[in-house]
Design a protein around this motif. Structure first.
Motif, PDB file in Angstrom:
ATOM      1  N   VAL A   1      16.542  -4.179   3.844  1.00 59.64           N
ATOM      2  CA  VAL A   1      16.983  -3.030   3.043  1.00 59.64           C
ATOM      3  C   VAL A   1      16.500  -1.751   3.707  1.00 59.64           C
ATOM      4  O   VAL A   1      15.347  -1.674   4.153  1.00 59.64           O
ATOM      5  CB  VAL A   1      16.434  -3.102   1.600  1.00 59.64           C
ATOM      6  N   ILE A   2      17.379  -0.755   3.781  1.00 61.64           N
ATOM      7  CA  ILE A   2      17.004   0.578   4.250  1.00 61.64           C
ATOM      8  C   ILE A   2      17.267   1.556   3.113  1.00 61.64           C
ATOM      9  O   ILE A   2      18.383   1.629   2.591  1.00 61.64           O
ATOM     10  CB  ILE A   2      17.811   0.993   5.493  1.00 61.64           C
ATOM     11  N   GLY A   3      16.260   2.287   2.693  1.00 63.98           N
ATOM     12  CA  GLY A   3      16.413   3.223   1.583  1.00 63.98           C
ATOM     13  C   GLY A   3      15.663   4.505   1.822  1.00 63.98           C
ATOM     14  O   GLY A   3      15.005   4.668   2.855  1.00 63.98           O
ATOM     15  N   GLN A   4      15.779   5.412   0.851  1.00 63.66           N
ATOM     16  CA  GLN A   4      15.070   6.690   0.947  1.00 63.66           C
ATOM     17  C   GLN A   4      13.956   6.814  -0.086  1.00 63.66           C
ATOM     18  O   GLN A   4      13.060   7.640   0.060  1.00 63.66           O
ATOM     19  CB  GLN A   4      16.055   7.860   0.757  1.00 63.66           C
ATOM     20  N   ASP A   5      13.987   5.973  -1.118  1.00 58.49           N
ATOM     21  CA  ASP A   5      13.008   6.038  -2.196  1.00 58.49           C
ATOM     22  C   ASP A   5      12.233   4.726  -2.264  1.00 58.49           C
ATOM     23  O   ASP A   5      12.825   3.638  -2.224  1.00 58.49           O
ATOM     24  CB  ASP A   5      13.713   6.293  -3.538  1.00 58.49           C
ATOM     25  N   VAL A   6      10.905   4.831  -2.355  1.00 63.37           N
ATOM     26  CA  VAL A   6      10.067   3.631  -2.338  1.00 63.37           C
ATOM     27  C   VAL A   6      10.391   2.723  -3.522  1.00 63.37           C
ATOM     28  O   VAL A   6      10.584   1.505  -3.351  1.00 63.37           O
ATOM     29  CB  VAL A   6       8.573   4.028  -2.354  1.00 63.37           C
ATOM     30  N   THR A   7      10.453   3.263  -4.714  1.00 67.17           N
ATOM     31  CA  THR A   7      10.667   2.438  -5.908  1.00 67.17           C
ATOM     32  C   THR A   7      12.041   1.783  -5.881  1.00 67.17           C
ATOM     33  O   THR A   7      12.167   0.577  -6.169  1.00 67.17           O
ATOM     34  CB  THR A   7      10.502   3.286  -7.179  1.00 67.17           C
TER      35      THR A   7
ATOM     36  N   GLU B   1      -2.894   1.793  -1.331  1.00 68.54           N
ATOM     37  CA  GLU B   1      -3.380   3.101  -1.780  1.00 68.54           C
ATOM     38  C   GLU B   1      -2.301   4.184  -1.652  1.00 68.54           C
ATOM     39  O   GLU B   1      -2.257   5.130  -2.420  1.00 68.54           O
ATOM     40  CB  GLU B   1      -4.611   3.490  -0.954  1.00 68.54           C
ATOM     41  N   GLY B   2      -1.390   4.034  -0.687  1.00 70.43           N
ATOM     42  CA  GLY B   2      -0.379   5.056  -0.459  1.00 70.43           C
ATOM     43  C   GLY B   2       0.877   4.899  -1.289  1.00 70.43           C
ATOM     44  O   GLY B   2       1.832   5.672  -1.124  1.00 70.43           O
ATOM     45  N   ALA B   3       0.916   3.936  -2.204  1.00 72.91           N
ATOM     46  CA  ALA B   3       2.113   3.718  -3.016  1.00 72.91           C
ATOM     47  C   ALA B   3       2.212   4.768  -4.122  1.00 72.91           C
ATOM     48  O   ALA B   3       1.196   5.298  -4.581  1.00 72.91           O
ATOM     49  CB  ALA B   3       2.060   2.326  -3.632  1.00 72.91           C
ATOM     50  N   PRO B   4       3.445   5.078  -4.599  1.00 68.79           N
ATOM     51  CA  PRO B   4       3.596   5.975  -5.759  1.00 68.79           C
ATOM     52  C   PRO B   4       2.817   5.448  -6.958  1.00 68.79           C
ATOM     53  O   PRO B   4       2.734   4.234  -7.177  1.00 68.79           O
ATOM     54  CB  PRO B   4       5.102   5.962  -6.017  1.00 68.79           C
ATOM     55  N   GLU B   5       2.298   6.336  -7.757  1.00 69.07           N
ATOM     56  CA  GLU B   5       1.394   5.963  -8.844  1.00 69.07           C
ATOM     57  C   GLU B   5       2.042   5.012  -9.846  1.00 69.07           C
ATOM     58  O   GLU B   5       1.393   4.092 -10.342  1.00 69.07           O
ATOM     59  CB  GLU B   5       0.912   7.231  -9.560  1.00 69.07           C
ATOM     60  N   ALA B   6       3.318   5.206 -10.151  1.00 67.88           N
ATOM     61  CA  ALA B   6       3.982   4.398 -11.179  1.00 67.88           C
ATOM     62  C   ALA B   6       4.768   3.234 -10.590  1.00 67.88           C
ATOM     63  O   ALA B   6       5.547   2.597 -11.312  1.00 67.88           O
ATOM     64  CB  ALA B   6       4.918   5.287 -12.005  1.00 67.88           C
ATOM     65  N   LEU B   7       4.562   2.910  -9.308  1.00 69.32           N
ATOM     66  CA  LEU B   7       5.385   1.877  -8.664  1.00 69.32           C
ATOM     67  C   LEU B   7       5.215   0.517  -9.330  1.00 69.32           C
ATOM     68  O   LEU B   7       6.200  -0.141  -9.687  1.00 69.32           O
ATOM     69  CB  LEU B   7       5.019   1.782  -7.176  1.00 69.32           C
TER      70      LEU B   7
ATOM     71  N   ALA C   1       2.013  -0.022   1.719  1.00 67.06           N
ATOM     72  CA  ALA C   1       2.258   0.528   0.381  1.00 67.06           C
ATOM     73  C   ALA C   1       2.526  -0.568  -0.627  1.00 67.06           C
ATOM     74  O   ALA C   1       2.082  -0.504  -1.783  1.00 67.06           O
ATOM     75  CB  ALA C   1       3.431   1.503   0.426  1.00 67.06           C
ATOM     76  N   LEU C   2       3.245  -1.617  -0.224  1.00 69.52           N
ATOM     77  CA  LEU C   2       3.567  -2.694  -1.164  1.00 69.52           C
ATOM     78  C   LEU C   2       3.802  -3.989  -0.416  1.00 69.52           C
ATOM     79  O   LEU C   2       4.525  -4.030   0.584  1.00 69.52           O
ATOM     80  CB  LEU C   2       4.826  -2.341  -1.965  1.00 69.52           C
ATOM     81  N   LEU C   3       3.180  -5.056  -0.905  1.00 70.29           N
ATOM     82  CA  LEU C   3       3.464  -6.421  -0.476  1.00 70.29           C
ATOM     83  C   LEU C   3       4.014  -7.167  -1.682  1.00 70.29           C
ATOM     84  O   LEU C   3       3.511  -7.014  -2.797  1.00 70.29           O
ATOM     85  CB  LEU C   3       2.199  -7.114   0.033  1.00 70.29           C
ATOM     86  N   ILE C   4       5.035  -7.975  -1.471  1.00 74.06           N
ATOM     87  CA  ILE C   4       5.676  -8.721  -2.563  1.00 74.06           C
ATOM     88  C   ILE C   4       5.660 -10.197  -2.224  1.00 74.06           C
ATOM     89  O   ILE C   4       5.995 -10.595  -1.108  1.00 74.06           O
ATOM     90  CB  ILE C   4       7.138  -8.263  -2.772  1.00 74.06           C
ATOM     91  N   GLY C   5       5.284 -11.010  -3.187  1.00 67.48           N
ATOM     92  CA  GLY C   5       5.370 -12.448  -3.045  1.00 67.48           C
ATOM     93  C   GLY C   5       6.170 -13.029  -4.192  1.00 67.48           C
ATOM     94  O   GLY C   5       6.032 -12.583  -5.335  1.00 67.48           O
ATOM     95  N   VAL C   6       7.021 -14.001  -3.909  1.00 67.48           N
ATOM     96  CA  VAL C   6       7.799 -14.678  -4.945  1.00 67.48           C
ATOM     97  C   VAL C   6       7.591 -16.178  -4.789  1.00 67.48           C
ATOM     98  O   VAL C   6       7.884 -16.749  -3.746  1.00 67.48           O
ATOM     99  CB  VAL C   6       9.301 -14.333  -4.848  1.00 67.48           C
TER     100      VAL C   6
ATOM    101  N   TYR D   1      -1.976  -6.780  -7.963  1.00 71.35           N
ATOM    102  CA  TYR D   1      -3.302  -6.646  -7.369  1.00 71.35           C
ATOM    103  C   TYR D   1      -3.383  -5.323  -6.608  1.00 71.35           C
ATOM    104  O   TYR D   1      -2.447  -4.968  -5.878  1.00 71.35           O
ATOM    105  CB  TYR D   1      -3.587  -7.782  -6.370  1.00 71.35           C
ATOM    106  N   PRO D   2      -4.475  -4.573  -6.744  1.00 68.34           N
ATOM    107  CA  PRO D   2      -4.660  -3.365  -5.917  1.00 68.34           C
ATOM    108  C   PRO D   2      -5.179  -3.760  -4.538  1.00 68.34           C
ATOM    109  O   PRO D   2      -6.144  -4.515  -4.418  1.00 68.34           O
ATOM    110  CB  PRO D   2      -5.707  -2.570  -6.695  1.00 68.34           C
ATOM    111  N   ALA D   3      -4.535  -3.258  -3.494  1.00 69.08           N
ATOM    112  CA  ALA D   3      -4.953  -3.616  -2.136  1.00 69.08           C
ATOM    113  C   ALA D   3      -6.032  -2.690  -1.606  1.00 69.08           C
ATOM    114  O   ALA D   3      -6.801  -3.066  -0.729  1.00 69.08           O
ATOM    115  CB  ALA D   3      -3.754  -3.594  -1.195  1.00 69.08           C
ATOM    116  N   GLY D   4      -6.071  -1.451  -2.128  1.00 66.92           N
ATOM    117  CA  GLY D   4      -7.047  -0.507  -1.620  1.00 66.92           C
ATOM    118  C   GLY D   4      -6.580   0.119  -0.311  1.00 66.92           C
ATOM    119  O   GLY D   4      -5.478  -0.140   0.169  1.00 66.92           O
TER     120      GLY D   4
END
Length: 530
Positions: free
Chosen positions: A460-466, A490-496, A524-529, A516-519
């Motif tokens: 995916v290529i996008g302009q907005d993180v969320t 730590e660099g993710a948007p606050e409400a992500l 910015a975001l890791l996703i596991g399914v 989980y907070p990565a610190g």
């Protein structure tokens, strides 16, 4: 007959570095076993190995895609890599010895220049140590330089340096009472002999005769054979500072403790000191410049860990981000922090396996690019008698899934199978920001675009993180899933995290979400399914 080199060219420098690493790898345990000065913490061999491993990594990185540095640059890279990765008292001194050789070898690399380089290196190492002591690696370095001071052809000069170092090593028990009481030679000096032997082999093609058995410990080392009443902590850090700030730093640290070694130059320094007040030692670095890669070791705790009965099983995990590392440590794992642009070396993983102090270890690299590094670490640990199972986890979320089903009380093979199955059942994704325009599997991206990578490929290529994260989640959950794990950097948007949790609850009723907070230091975001 092996062909001998007439000059220390770049290939010979690289061979010297790799042969030194191999030699220290073989002798690491023997050197650790005779480490009684300045502190009997049994890690000199390990520290020397890790120092040279850092030098080898810096040098190998320059030999890529058919390119190669010239000889002066190869020597500089070897010394700089050792400076960045220097560990312990002897490793720090070794890095200064290498640095001391660079200027002379930049002017020439024949036998005469090698002899002068060894003399310059020995002098530089003594100047870096606040209170030089005879019977140590410094004595061995000085003797090596003296043995070849007349210069001559390259290989004979290297051989004389090696033989001079061996002779000096045998004399160290007579120079330092703690060595004589223990019945051992100096550990750091022995390591330097191995490095000089590797130089002879790189230049001549012939390995020197191995050290005599008498260089191994001849009596058990007990408390009476060690330095008494020493400081409680070893403090090491890299320091970015102006040259003018270093002498005041030396004076302040010398007043705080002992075994002070400050090496480097040109704005970058490696600081090593033994103190009772570790905070004051770090504070002194802050006042001098910018300290980083700070390592503090409590000698008593390290000794207690070495004397304790090994646990049956442990998990060692490589993790991005201090928060995630702390989380997994709370779950019982021994963690290795992977900093951006600074992947751990095999020596770092071996050190973590030793730190886990267990008979059986499950190793989770959590990065596809670490598979060879982890395999090398596992092989070395097995050679030391540890049973190691390497689960080839390719992302931190796979490691979290494996750790969640870890049960140390069941049979080792059953535990490994369960952890491997949990990791394999976890698909993973990551958000990243494009640094430049490039072609990807999802099309052309521009600098600043948000990229959603699924299983390592741009999907995916996008302009907005969320919005990009939602699209990635939808693609992953289109194939099914029961649990979504979100590791938020730590660099993710606050409400992500809240937005993604709400999206999953609304669109996928049977799917649970864990956050989980990565610190700092993590994407910015890791996703596991799963």
């Amino acid at each position: 007959m092996p062909q001998t080199a007439q000059t220390l060219d770049a290939a010979a420098v690289r061979s010297w570095c790799s042969l030194s690493l191999a030699a220290l790898g073989r002798e690491r345990e023997a050197i650790d076993a005779i480490n009684v000065y300045p502190v009997a913490d049994g890690d000199t061999g390990t520290n020397l190995y890790l120092t040279v491993e850092s030098a080898a990594r810096a040098l190998d990185a320059a030999f890529t895609d058919g390119a190669a540095p010239d000889a002066p640059e190869a020597v500089r890279l070897m010394a700089h890599g050792a400076l960045l990765g220097a560990r312990g008292n002897s490793g720090t001194i070794l890095s200064q010895l290498l640095r001391g050789m660079t200027a002379v070898l930049a002017a020439g690399r024949d036998g005469d220049h090698l002899a002068r380089a060894l003399t310059t290196a020995a002098d530089a190492a003594r100047q870096a140590v606040a209170h030089p002591v005879e019977g140590t690696i410094l004595s061995v370095a000085t003797a090596a330089a003296a043995a070849c001071s007349g210069g001559g052809e390259l290989v004979p000069v290297a051989r004389r340096a090696y033989e001079g170092a061996r002779t000096a090593l045998e004399a160290t028990p007579g120079q330092l009472a703690v060595l004589e009481r223990a019945g051992v030679v100096d550990a750091g000096g022995r390591g330097l002999v191995m490095v000089l032997g590797a130089l002879v082999e790189a230049l001549s093609g012939e390995a020197p005769a191995p050290l005599a058995a008498a260089h191994r410990p001849v009596v058990a080392v007990d408390e009476d054979c060690t330095a008494e009443g020493g400081p409680a902590f070893e403090v090491i850090y890299l320091l970015e500072a102006e040259d003018a700030a270093v002498e005041p730093l030396r004076a302040r640290l010398d007043a705080l403790g002992e075994s002070l070694v400050v090496v480097g130059g040109d704005g970058l320094w490696n600081v090593h000191v033994h103190v009772d007040d570790a905070g004051a030692a770090v504070e002194a670095g802050v006042e001098a410049g910018r300290p980083y890669r700070i390592r503090i070791t409590h000698f008593a705790a390290a000794a207690a860990a070495g004397e304790a009965e090994p646990a049956q099983r442990a998990v060692v995990a490589v993790l991005p981000g201090e928060g995630l590392a702390g989380l997994c440590a709370e779950a019982g794992a021994t963690t290795v922090l992977a900093k951006p642009g600074e992947p751990p070396a095999s020596g770092d993983l071996v050190e973590a396996i030793r730190r886990a102090h267990a008979r059986e270890v499950v190793l989770l690299p959590n990065d596809a690019d670490l598979r060879h590094t982890a395999a090398a670490a596992a092989e070395q640990a097995r050679a030391e008698g540890v049973r190691v199972a390497l689960i080839p986890t390719r992302a931190a979320v796979q490691g979290i899934a494996a750790l969640a089903v870890h049960e140390p009380d069941r049979r080792f093979d059953e535990d490994v199978v369960a952890m491997t199955a949990a990791a394999g059942a976890t698909r993973y994704a990551e958000l990243a920001v494009a640094e430049r325009q490039s072609f990807t599997s999802a099309g052309v991206c521009q600098a600043g675009d948000v990229l959603g990578l699924i299983e390592g490929d741009v999907a995916v290529i996008g302009q907005d993180v969320t919005e990009t994260a939602r699209t990635v989640l939808d693609r992953m959950l289109s194939a099914g899933g029961e649990l979504v794990t979100l590791v938020v950097g730590e660099g993710a948007p606050e409400a992500l995290a809240e937005a993604l949790e709400s999206h999953v609850r609304r669109m996928y009723l049977a799917v649970d979400t864990t956050v989980y907070p990565a610190g700092p230091g993590a994407p910015a975001l890791l996703i596991g399914v799963e």
